[in-house]
Enzyme design. Structure first.
Site, short mmCIF file in Angstrom:
data_model
loop_
_atom_site.label_atom_id
_atom_site.label_comp_id
_atom_site.label_asym_id
_atom_site.label_seq_id
_atom_site.Cartn_x
_atom_site.Cartn_y
_atom_site.Cartn_z
N ASP A 1 -4.12 -2.40 4.06
CA ASP A 1 -4.34 -1.64 2.83
C ASP A 1 -5.39 -0.56 2.99
OD1 ASP A 1 -2.97 -4.15 1.82
OD2 ASP A 1 -3.01 -2.85 0.07
N ASN B 1 -6.66 -6.22 4.62
CA ASN B 1 -5.25 -6.57 4.36
C ASN B 1 -5.25 -7.83 3.50
OD1 ASN B 1 -2.40 -6.07 4.71
ND2 ASN B 1 -2.34 -7.88 6.00
N ALA C 1 0.80 -1.24 0.00
CA ALA C 1 0.00 0.00 0.00
C ALA C 1 0.83 1.29 0.00
CB ALA C 1 -0.98 -0.04 1.17
#
Ligand code: MRU
Length: 316
Positions: free
Chosen positions: A214, A224, A46
């Protein structure tokens, strides 16, 4: 070495599709190159794709609006892309130099990771075994890492720790990237498959879990890498603390809960073909969500650059 850096008018990135076998670089000249490498996951993680998107905006020139949309659409779950692009659009309105702003964002990312590392390392004592999932290391950021940054900070402080890195099917970030990073750091580690986590928890061989994220909703629900939710539920069952290491740029305060988070679904080939070898019959239908959402009730705390916090989150 940084995951991405600006060299002679181009964005130089480590090609993560070639790791751990080859350390190869790609040189991106246009915003379209940036969009493609984010989509194809030559660059991933990310914070790394957030900063790459900022450079993509700097490369776009008069096509900034078009570039902004293409970058935001390139991977929908990681809020960092949206966050970075919004900032760039604002800077452009204010007449700021977008390249300088992207450089600033890249430097800031490293500083933030080191801060998170220092806060998170307080949770780790010598002798502990820490589990991490996917790759939230230097490769997922500009440098240093978030969850692996926490492990790295503890290791740099001289703590003797052992790490389990789960393989992370189907894209194998844990096996290909995190294991490679841990080896270079000189941390004692073992690679395990995702379905071994319960076994090691049951035997008392895991003391702490730290993963990246994320997108974190205001209430703490966290998207995630696929598999994180199962690990978090197992951790709760075994009374093992489960932490998320997350910069504020990954916290989406506009999102009330995890229910609103868009989950990227990727092409089935990443699941049915491993390194060019087909492992399932041609035509096998596949579902492949790349992320899952872990409800906040499974998360012990959030390691941020402002300390270890708990929701609800507010910016500023
Ligand atoms: O699909 P990826 O490899 O981009 O997914 C990465 C993750 O899920 C990471 O845990 C997350 O981005 C945090 S990275 C510091």
């Amino acid at each position: 070495m940084r995951t991405l850096e600006w060299v002679n008018g181009k964005l130089k990135i480590i090609d993560q599709l070639e790791l751990p076998h080859k350390l190869k670089f790609l040189y991106l000249k246009t915003y379209q190159d940036v969009v493609k490498t984010i989509k194809d996951m030559n660059i991933r993680g990310a914070p790394a794709i957030g900063v790459a998107a900022a450079y993509g905006c700097a490369l776009a020139g008069k096509n900034l609006k078009k570039a902004a949309k293409a970058l935001v659409d390139s991977r929908p779950t990681a809020v960092n892309i949206y966050w970075a692009v919004q900032k760039m659009l604002l800077f452009a309105k204010e007449g700021k130099d977008l390249l300088q702003e992207a450089h600033r964002m890249a430097e800031e990312d490293i500083k933030i990771n080191k801060k998170m590392g220092r806060y998170g390392a307080k949770l780790i004592r010598s002798g502990m075994t820490v589990l991490t999932h996917c790759n939230a290391g230097a490769l997922a950021t500009v440098d240093y890492g978030t969850a692996v940054g926490v492990i790295r900070a503890a290791h740099e402080q001289g703590k003797k720790i052992h790490v389990f890195t789960s393989e992370t099917r189907p894209y194998l970030q844990g096996a290909r990237l995190t294991a490679w990073e841990l080896k270079q750091m000189g941390v004692d580690y073992h690679l395990i498959t995702d379905n071994m986590v319960g076994h090691f928890m049951q035997r008392g061989e895991i003391d702490l879990v730290v993963t990246g994220a994320d997108r974190v909703a205001r209430n703490g629900d966290t998207a995630n890498k696929i598999g994180t939710y199962s690990i978090a539920v197992l951790a709760k069952e075994h009374k093992i603390p489960f932490y998320i290491a997350v910069p504020f740029s990954t916290i989406d305060t506009s999102m009330k809960s995890g229910k609103g988070i868009k989950i990227e679904e990727r092409a089935g080939d990443e699941l049915t073909i491993i390194k060019g070898k087909r492992i399932a019959a041609k035509g096998t239908p596949v579902r492949y969500p790349a992320f899952d959402v872990t409800p906040a009730k499974y998360i012990t705390g959030y390691i941020t650059e402002k300390g270890i916090l708990n929701p609800p989150f507010k910016h500023g």
